[in-house]
Write a protein that holds these residues in place. Structure first.
Motif, PDB file in Angstrom:
ATOM      1  N   MET A   1      44.366  45.892  43.094  1.00  0.00           N
ATOM      2  CA  MET A   1      43.621  46.552  41.959  1.00  0.00           C
ATOM      3  C   MET A   1      43.064  47.761  42.456  1.00  0.00           C
ATOM      4  O   MET A   1      42.162  47.783  42.877  1.00  0.00           O
ATOM      5  N   LEU A   2      43.614  49.047  42.174  1.00  0.00           N
ATOM      6  CA  LEU A   2      42.974  50.244  42.304  1.00  0.00           C
ATOM      7  C   LEU A   2      41.616  50.526  41.655  1.00  0.00           C
ATOM      8  O   LEU A   2      41.603  50.416  40.288  1.00  0.00           O
ATOM      9  N   VAL A   3      40.677  51.012  42.339  1.00  0.00           N
ATOM     10  CA  VAL A   3      39.361  51.198  41.795  1.00  0.00           C
ATOM     11  C   VAL A   3      39.040  52.631  42.401  1.00  0.00           C
ATOM     12  O   VAL A   3      39.258  52.762  43.546  1.00  0.00           O
ATOM     13  N   ASP A   4      38.020  53.240  41.847  1.00  0.00           N
ATOM     14  CA  ASP A   4      37.329  54.389  42.324  1.00  0.00           C
ATOM     15  C   ASP A   4      36.646  54.267  43.641  1.00  0.00           C
ATOM     16  O   ASP A   4      35.896  53.294  43.796  1.00  0.00           O
ATOM     17  N   PHE A   5      36.860  54.824  44.647  1.00  0.00           N
ATOM     18  CA  PHE A   5      36.182  54.761  45.793  1.00  0.00           C
ATOM     19  C   PHE A   5      34.635  54.657  45.970  1.00  0.00           C
ATOM     20  O   PHE A   5      34.109  53.793  46.345  1.00  0.00           O
ATOM     21  N   GLU A   7      33.173  53.612  43.477  1.00  0.00           N
ATOM     22  CA  GLU A   7      32.635  52.382  42.721  1.00  0.00           C
ATOM     23  C   GLU A   7      32.614  51.204  43.597  1.00  0.00           C
ATOM     24  O   GLU A   7      32.227  50.091  43.097  1.00  0.00           O
ATOM     25  N   LEU A   8      33.191  51.207  44.663  1.00  0.00           N
ATOM     26  CA  LEU A   8      33.123  49.987  45.676  1.00  0.00           C
ATOM     27  C   LEU A   8      31.630  49.955  46.460  1.00  0.00           C
ATOM     28  O   LEU A   8      30.986  50.755  46.399  1.00  0.00           O
ATOM     29  N   PRO A   9      31.265  48.790  46.557  1.00  0.00           N
ATOM     30  CA  PRO A   9      29.980  48.371  47.296  1.00  0.00           C
ATOM     31  C   PRO A   9      29.912  49.068  48.978  1.00  0.00           C
ATOM     32  O   PRO A   9      30.973  49.327  49.429  1.00  0.00           O
ATOM     33  N   ASP A  10      28.756  49.003  49.264  1.00  0.00           N
ATOM     34  CA  ASP A  10      28.444  49.509  50.614  1.00  0.00           C
ATOM     35  C   ASP A  10      29.155  48.509  51.530  1.00  0.00           C
ATOM     36  O   ASP A  10      29.499  48.942  52.471  1.00  0.00           O
ATOM     37  N   THR A  11      29.287  47.154  51.456  1.00  0.00           N
ATOM     38  CA  THR A  11      29.837  46.198  52.175  1.00  0.00           C
ATOM     39  C   THR A  11      31.345  46.321  52.311  1.00  0.00           C
ATOM     40  O   THR A  11      31.902  45.473  53.101  1.00  0.00           O
ATOM     41  N   ALA A  12      31.849  47.117  51.337  1.00  0.00           N
ATOM     42  CA  ALA A  12      33.293  47.216  51.416  1.00  0.00           C
ATOM     43  C   ALA A  12      33.915  47.549  52.718  1.00  0.00           C
ATOM     44  O   ALA A  12      33.512  48.454  53.393  1.00  0.00           O
ATOM     45  N   LYS A  50      40.673  44.498  45.442  1.00  0.00           N
ATOM     46  CA  LYS A  50      40.059  45.514  44.792  1.00  0.00           C
ATOM     47  C   LYS A  50      39.662  46.458  45.948  1.00  0.00           C
ATOM     48  O   LYS A  50      39.048  46.273  46.756  1.00  0.00           O
ATOM     49  N   ALA A  51      40.595  47.695  45.814  1.00  0.00           N
ATOM     50  CA  ALA A  51      40.540  48.648  46.867  1.00  0.00           C
ATOM     51  C   ALA A  51      40.430  50.058  46.380  1.00  0.00           C
ATOM     52  O   ALA A  51      40.849  50.125  44.984  1.00  0.00           O
ATOM     53  N   GLY A  52      40.182  51.053  47.056  1.00  0.00           N
ATOM     54  CA  GLY A  52      40.281  52.300  46.760  1.00  0.00           C
ATOM     55  C   GLY A  52      40.253  52.965  47.919  1.00  0.00           C
ATOM     56  O   GLY A  52      40.594  52.684  48.884  1.00  0.00           O
ATOM     57  N   PHE A  53      40.399  54.411  47.807  1.00  0.00           N
ATOM     58  CA  PHE A  53      40.838  55.026  48.997  1.00  0.00           C
ATOM     59  C   PHE A  53      40.089  56.678  48.632  1.00  0.00           C
ATOM     60  O   PHE A  53      39.443  56.944  47.816  1.00  0.00           O
TER      61      PHE A  53
END
Length: 161
Positions: A1-5, A7-12, A50-53
């Protein structure tokens, strides 16, 4: 699942791949499309990830994964490595060699082998205040604070004495 980088938590969890050269604008457009396609279908044992780049300075590709949703597995990590290796082949670029150093020279990002960087430090061509990229950071919080730092504040410091 692509999400905006963003929007990912600091723990990602993150993986940083530095290129041995800058990508062209056309290459960056293609790479972004390939990253979007890869992350959209990236799974761990059939479960969505749930990932982004993020791509910075036309040469650093960072993939981030929110492990609160699902954790990466050996198979999913292998898939991401194979994806990066395919980018290396497609663009005739080195992304996997961790024994190289990128650092700032003014507004430009320079890339040297670790041996050359060590020689430059010995010759004082780089200083403790030279901004280096610490690609060993492991999560977004560290990426924000400890990725782009003076050499004196990173593992590169060992070469400055």
């Amino acid at each position: 699942m692509l999400v905006d980088f963003k929007e990912l938590p600091d723990t990602a969890r993150i993986w940083i791949y530095q290129a041995n050269r800058s990508f062209t604008s056309e290459e960056l457009d293609e790479i972004k499309n390939k990253l979007e396609a890869f992350i959209t279908q990236w799974t761990a044992h059939g479960a969505d990830l749930k990932a982004g780049f993020d791509i910075k300075y036309k040469r650093f590709i960072t993939i981030a994964l929110d492990q609160d949703m699902n954790q990466a597995t050996g198979c999913s990590i292998d898939a991401s490595v194979h994806f990066i290796q395919q980018l290396e082949t497609d663009y005739k670029v080195d992304l996997m060699d961790k024994m190289n150093v990128s650092y700032k020279q003014g507004e430009f990002v320079a890339y040297k082998t670790l041996t050359d960087f060590r020689k430059m430090a010995k010759n004082r061509s780089v200083s403790p205040n030279t901004i280096v990229f610490n690609n060993l950071v492991t999560n977004i919080a560290e990426y924000k604070t400890d990725w782009e730092v003076p050499a004196k504040d990173s593992w590169h410091n060992r070469f400055l004495n």
